[in-house]
Scaffold this active site. Sequence first.
Site, PDB file in Angstrom:
ATOM      1  N   LYS A  12       0.863  -1.189   0.000  1.00 24.08           N
ATOM      2  CA  LYS A  12       0.000   0.000   0.000  1.00 24.08           C
ATOM      3  C   LYS A  12       0.897   1.236   0.000  1.00 24.08           C
ATOM      4  CE  LYS A  12      -4.474   1.132   0.386  1.00 24.08           C
ATOM      5  NZ  LYS A  12      -5.490   0.584  -0.547  1.00 24.08           N
ATOM      6  N   THR A  57      -4.298  -4.954   0.808  1.00 30.64           N
ATOM      7  CA  THR A  57      -3.601  -3.689   1.005  1.00 30.64           C
ATOM      8  C   THR A  57      -4.432  -2.728   1.848  1.00 30.64           C
ATOM      9  OG1 THR A  57      -4.394  -2.673  -1.051  1.00 30.64           O
ATOM     10  CG2 THR A  57      -2.379  -3.986  -1.177  1.00 30.64           C
ATOM     11  N   ASP A  58      -5.751  -2.860   1.813  1.00 29.34           N
ATOM     12  CA  ASP A  58      -6.594  -2.043   2.680  1.00 29.34           C
ATOM     13  C   ASP A  58      -6.342  -2.383   4.151  1.00 29.34           C
ATOM     14  OD1 ASP A  58      -8.906  -0.061   2.750  1.00 29.34           O
ATOM     15  OD2 ASP A  58      -9.736  -1.698   3.945  1.00 29.34           O
ATOM     16  N   PHE A 157      34.879  26.845  -9.428  1.00 32.23           N
ATOM     17  CA  PHE A 157      34.988  25.683 -10.293  1.00 32.23           C
ATOM     18  C   PHE A 157      35.951  26.030 -11.417  1.00 32.23           C
ATOM     19  CE2 PHE A 157      33.204  22.682 -13.601  1.00 32.23           C
ATOM     20  CZ  PHE A 157      33.726  21.550 -12.987  1.00 32.23           C
ATOM     21  N   ARG A 174      31.491  32.050  -7.578  1.00 32.84           N
ATOM     22  CA  ARG A 174      30.188  31.767  -8.163  1.00 32.84           C
ATOM     23  C   ARG A 174      29.176  31.473  -7.055  1.00 32.84           C
ATOM     24  NH1 ARG A 174      29.891  25.485 -10.335  1.00 32.84           N
ATOM     25  NH2 ARG A 174      30.589  24.506  -8.399  1.00 32.84           N
ATOM     26  N   GLN A 216      31.267  18.400  -5.950  1.00 36.35           N
ATOM     27  CA  GLN A 216      31.809  17.139  -5.439  1.00 36.35           C
ATOM     28  C   GLN A 216      32.642  17.367  -4.183  1.00 36.35           C
ATOM     29  OE1 GLN A 216      31.711  18.125  -8.608  1.00 36.35           O
ATOM     30  NE2 GLN A 216      31.653  16.401 -10.058  1.00 36.35           N
ATOM     31  N   ASN A 242      23.017  20.474  -9.157  1.00 33.40           N
ATOM     32  CA  ASN A 242      23.539  21.839  -9.212  1.00 33.40           C
ATOM     33  C   ASN A 242      22.445  22.767  -9.722  1.00 33.40           C
ATOM     34  OD1 ASN A 242      25.104  24.122  -9.359  1.00 33.40           O
ATOM     35  ND2 ASN A 242      26.857  23.070 -10.262  1.00 33.40           N
ATOM     36  N   HIS A 244      21.716  25.875 -11.110  1.00 37.62           N
ATOM     37  CA  HIS A 244      22.559  26.881 -11.747  1.00 37.62           C
ATOM     38  C   HIS A 244      21.968  28.284 -11.614  1.00 37.62           C
ATOM     39  CE1 HIS A 244      25.155  23.853 -13.446  1.00 37.62           C
ATOM     40  NE2 HIS A 244      24.110  23.222 -13.945  1.00 37.62           N
TER      41      HIS A 244
END
Length: 285
Positions: A12, A57-58, A157, A174, A216, A242, A244
Site C-alpha cells: 500500500k 492492502t486495505d 569551479f 560563483r 563534489q 547543481n 545553476h
Amino acid sequence: MAAAITWNRYGKSRVRLVKIRRAADRHDVLDLTIDVALEGAFEAVYTDGDNSSCLATDTMKNTVYAVARRDPIDHVEAFASRLAAYFAGRPGVSLARIDAAEHPWDRLPVMSGPHPHAFVRRGDEEWTVSVTHAAGTPVVTSGLRRLVVLKTADSAFAGFPRDEYTTLPDTTDRLLATSITAAWQYASGFSDFAARTVIRTALVEAFASHRSASVQHTLYAMGEAALAACDGVTEIQLAMPNRHHLLVDLSPFGLDNPNEIFVSTDQPFGVIEARISRTARKNGP
C-alpha cells in the site's frame, strides 16, 4: 514456453497519517506519508488466483492507523521499525519494507513566543525513513530530501578539462545552490534516532563553511561532517543537483555586473552523487 514468478512485491502506497500528540500545555503535529511493501511466498496469488495468503492492502492501511493510535511515535524510525516487524511476522512474508516521509510543521511565532497549538508548514523539505525487516534483522536508514541551500561566496569551479566543446569559463567566485537529498544508515542496534537533527545540522554547517572547489568537493566534506557528528551512522549517501545561477550579461545596456544579477535556471542541471562510508564500499547505489 514455460514461465515462472521469479520475484514479487506488493503493498500500500501513500498512506497519509496525521497524529496530534496532546499534552496539557502544548500540542505536537506529526504528518507522515507511509508506504508498505511485502515480499514472500505469494506466487499462487499471481499464477492461480489463490488469495488465501494475500493480506489485503486495505488491511495494511488500517494496520498503520491502529498501530499509530497505540504508539507514541516519539521517533518515526522506531514507529516504522515496529510496523516492519509486525508485517514481517505475517504468514508467507520474507521481507517487509516501510518507507516514511515526514512533512515538518513549525510552531507559528506570536508575541509570547512559539504558539502551543498553531503551526506553519516548513516548505518542501521532508525527513525520510526506510526500514527493511528480513530474517529477523531490521535495517534502518534515515534521511532528508528537498533541503534547498545556497551560498554566495567561497565557491569556485576551475581547472577542469577543456576541449573543442567546452564553453564554460573557469570561475573562482560563483553562487552555489543545490537541493540536498541524503540517506544515512544506522549501525545494527542503534536507537538514538534524535541524532537526525544533529546530522542535519552537520550537513548544513559543512555546506556553509566549506571553501568549495566543486559540488563534489563540498559533498564529500558534508558526508565527512555527518559521519563525525554521529558514531552510530555507518555510511551516508548524498545527491546534490547543481541549481545553476547564471550571470546575466548587462553589457548591451552599458552596465557592468559585479556578480549581482543572475538568472536561475531549472534545466538542464548537473547531478552529483556519492556514498561516504566508514569502511569504503565500492559498489553502486
